[in-house]
Design a protein around this motif. Structure first.
Motif, PDB file in Angstrom:
ATOM      1  N   ARG A 158      80.107  42.195  28.274  1.00  0.00           N
ATOM      2  CA  ARG A 158      79.125  42.178  29.355  1.00  0.00           C
ATOM      3  C   ARG A 158      79.708  42.865  30.591  1.00  0.00           C
ATOM      4  O   ARG A 158      80.900  42.857  30.833  1.00  0.00           O
ATOM      5  CB  ARG A 158      78.757  40.738  29.686  1.00  0.00           C
ATOM      6  CG  ARG A 158      77.945  40.074  28.581  1.00  0.00           C
ATOM      7  CD  ARG A 158      77.509  38.675  28.972  1.00  0.00           C
ATOM      8  NE  ARG A 158      76.840  38.601  30.248  1.00  0.00           N
ATOM      9  CZ  ARG A 158      75.523  38.639  30.417  1.00  0.00           C
ATOM     10  NH1 ARG A 158      74.734  38.759  29.374  1.00  0.00           N
ATOM     11  NH2 ARG A 158      75.000  38.548  31.617  1.00  0.00           N
ATOM     12  N   SER A 187      80.285  43.075  34.571  1.00  0.00           N
ATOM     13  CA  SER A 187      80.413  42.108  35.659  1.00  0.00           C
ATOM     14  C   SER A 187      79.219  42.252  36.604  1.00  0.00           C
ATOM     15  O   SER A 187      78.555  43.294  36.650  1.00  0.00           O
ATOM     16  CB  SER A 187      81.709  42.349  36.440  1.00  0.00           C
ATOM     17  OG  SER A 187      81.606  43.548  37.195  1.00  0.00           O
ATOM     18  N   GLN A 188      78.980  41.216  37.379  1.00  0.00           N
ATOM     19  CA  GLN A 188      77.864  41.243  38.319  1.00  0.00           C
ATOM     20  C   GLN A 188      78.059  42.359  39.345  1.00  0.00           C
ATOM     21  O   GLN A 188      77.107  43.059  39.698  1.00  0.00           O
ATOM     22  CB  GLN A 188      77.722  39.900  39.015  1.00  0.00           C
ATOM     23  CG  GLN A 188      76.516  39.849  39.933  1.00  0.00           C
ATOM     24  CD  GLN A 188      76.281  38.465  40.517  1.00  0.00           C
ATOM     25  OE1 GLN A 188      76.942  37.513  40.167  1.00  0.00           O
ATOM     26  NE2 GLN A 188      75.330  38.383  41.416  1.00  0.00           N
ATOM     27  N   ALA A 189      79.274  42.545  39.801  1.00  0.00           N
ATOM     28  CA  ALA A 189      79.545  43.611  40.771  1.00  0.00           C
ATOM     29  C   ALA A 189      79.266  44.986  40.160  1.00  0.00           C
ATOM     30  O   ALA A 189      78.675  45.853  40.812  1.00  0.00           O
ATOM     31  CB  ALA A 189      80.995  43.538  41.254  1.00  0.00           C
ATOM     32  N   ALA A 223      77.235  45.587  37.635  1.00  0.00           N
ATOM     33  CA  ALA A 223      75.788  45.681  37.431  1.00  0.00           C
ATOM     34  C   ALA A 223      75.091  46.081  38.728  1.00  0.00           C
ATOM     35  O   ALA A 223      74.175  46.914  38.723  1.00  0.00           O
ATOM     36  CB  ALA A 223      75.241  44.350  36.908  1.00  0.00           C
ATOM     37  N   GLU A 224      75.517  45.514  39.848  1.00  0.00           N
ATOM     38  CA  GLU A 224      74.926  45.873  41.143  1.00  0.00           C
ATOM     39  C   GLU A 224      75.219  47.326  41.492  1.00  0.00           C
ATOM     40  O   GLU A 224      74.352  48.037  42.013  1.00  0.00           O
ATOM     41  CB  GLU A 224      75.445  44.938  42.236  1.00  0.00           C
ATOM     42  CG  GLU A 224      74.877  43.533  42.139  1.00  0.00           C
ATOM     43  CD  GLU A 224      75.487  42.569  43.147  1.00  0.00           C
ATOM     44  OE1 GLU A 224      76.087  43.031  44.149  1.00  0.00           O
ATOM     45  OE2 GLU A 224      75.364  41.358  42.932  1.00  0.00           O
ATOM     46  N   ARG A 271      72.994  49.506  39.334  1.00  0.00           N
ATOM     47  CA  ARG A 271      71.616  49.487  39.852  1.00  0.00           C
ATOM     48  C   ARG A 271      71.497  50.414  41.063  1.00  0.00           C
ATOM     49  O   ARG A 271      70.552  51.189  41.175  1.00  0.00           O
ATOM     50  CB  ARG A 271      71.214  48.061  40.227  1.00  0.00           C
ATOM     51  CG  ARG A 271      69.795  47.949  40.740  1.00  0.00           C
ATOM     52  CD  ARG A 271      69.484  46.519  41.194  1.00  0.00           C
ATOM     53  NE  ARG A 271      68.129  46.418  41.648  1.00  0.00           N
ATOM     54  CZ  ARG A 271      67.087  46.111  40.884  1.00  0.00           C
ATOM     55  NH1 ARG A 271      67.257  45.850  39.605  1.00  0.00           N
ATOM     56  NH2 ARG A 271      65.871  46.055  41.400  1.00  0.00           N
ATOM     57  N   LYS A 273      67.525  46.026  31.761  1.00  0.00           N
ATOM     58  CA  LYS A 273      68.326  44.911  32.262  1.00  0.00           C
ATOM     59  C   LYS A 273      68.332  44.911  33.793  1.00  0.00           C
ATOM     60  O   LYS A 273      68.599  43.886  34.409  1.00  0.00           O
ATOM     61  CB  LYS A 273      69.760  45.003  31.738  1.00  0.00           C
ATOM     62  CG  LYS A 273      69.859  44.795  30.243  1.00  0.00           C
ATOM     63  CD  LYS A 273      71.276  44.963  29.761  1.00  0.00           C
ATOM     64  CE  LYS A 273      71.310  44.833  28.244  1.00  0.00           C
ATOM     65  NZ  LYS A 273      72.611  45.183  27.697  1.00  0.00           N
ATOM     66  N   GLN A 274      68.047  46.068  34.381  1.00  0.00           N
ATOM     67  CA  GLN A 274      68.083  46.222  35.826  1.00  0.00           C
ATOM     68  C   GLN A 274      66.700  46.159  36.480  1.00  0.00           C
ATOM     69  O   GLN A 274      66.572  45.712  37.615  1.00  0.00           O
ATOM     70  CB  GLN A 274      68.733  47.569  36.194  1.00  0.00           C
ATOM     71  CG  GLN A 274      70.164  47.715  35.763  1.00  0.00           C
ATOM     72  CD  GLN A 274      71.103  46.902  36.644  1.00  0.00           C
ATOM     73  OE1 GLN A 274      70.757  46.517  37.753  1.00  0.00           O
ATOM     74  NE2 GLN A 274      72.285  46.623  36.146  1.00  0.00           N
TER      75      GLN A 274
END
Length: 186
Positions: A3, A5-7, A9-10, A13, A49-50
């Motif tokens: 997966r 990471s959230q960072a 993914a941001e 995006r 996903k975004q």
């Protein structure tokens, strides 16, 4: 594959929105999700996903483009040490230049996206961002002597026409004539 990471993914995006903003200004909102994601270097499947939909991305990309335009205006104003009419004239000169004409992907979203927004239903965030961005730009261009809407219409029309005939001497003539029409003392 693990997966993201959230960072990360941001950041992905943000890259998608920035790239979409450029591609939409250059090619219109008809750019496919697959082509967009390829330009970003991410998979087509990662898009969903975004974003809930392409329309959701268009909403964000149009907002982003007008935010860039606002930063451009503020930078010009700062370069002219707050002297608004000088900054306005500098913006008009830059806007009605061959460089701006030839670089739609980094240019004004009002000119680049007008046809797409005209086809829009008028109900989404993109349309609201577009309308608000046009209003803000027109208000910024207004002077005691000249209406901002008139100035903006002249600028947008000139850039749009100059881009449409860019391989012709008429293109430069359009830009030159519009700059002269918006010069002080006319």
């Amino acid at each position: 594959m693990g997966r993201v990471s959230q960072a990360r993914a941001e950041e992905n995006r943000k890259r998608v929105v920035e790239t979409a903003s450029r591609l939409f200004r250059e090619q219109g909102t008809r750019v496919s999700v697959a082509d967009l994601m390829k330009a970003v270097g991410l998979t087509h499947g990662g898009f969903y996903k975004q974003f809930d939909s392409k329309e959701a991305l268009i909403d964000e990309a149009v907002t982003h483009a007008f935010d860039e335009l606002g930063r451009w205006r503020e930078a010009v104003l700062e370069d002219h040490e707050g002297r608004r009419e000088e900054a306005q004239q500098a913006m008009i000169e830059a806007y009605l230049s061959p460089r701006h004409r030839d670089n739609a992907s980094a240019g004004c979203p009002a000119a680049a996206l007008a046809a797409d927004m005209a086809r829009d239903t008028g109900e989404g965030d993109a349309h609201r961002a577009y309308s608000g961005g046009v209003r803000d730009f027109a208000d910024w261009l207004a002077t005691e002597d000249q209406d901002g809407i008139t100035r903006l219409c002249t600028m947008l029309g000139a850039v749009t026409l100059a881009r449409a005939v860019k391989d012709s001497p008429l293109s430069d003539e359009i830009l030159t004539t519009a700059r002269a029409a918006l010069s002080p003392g006319r």
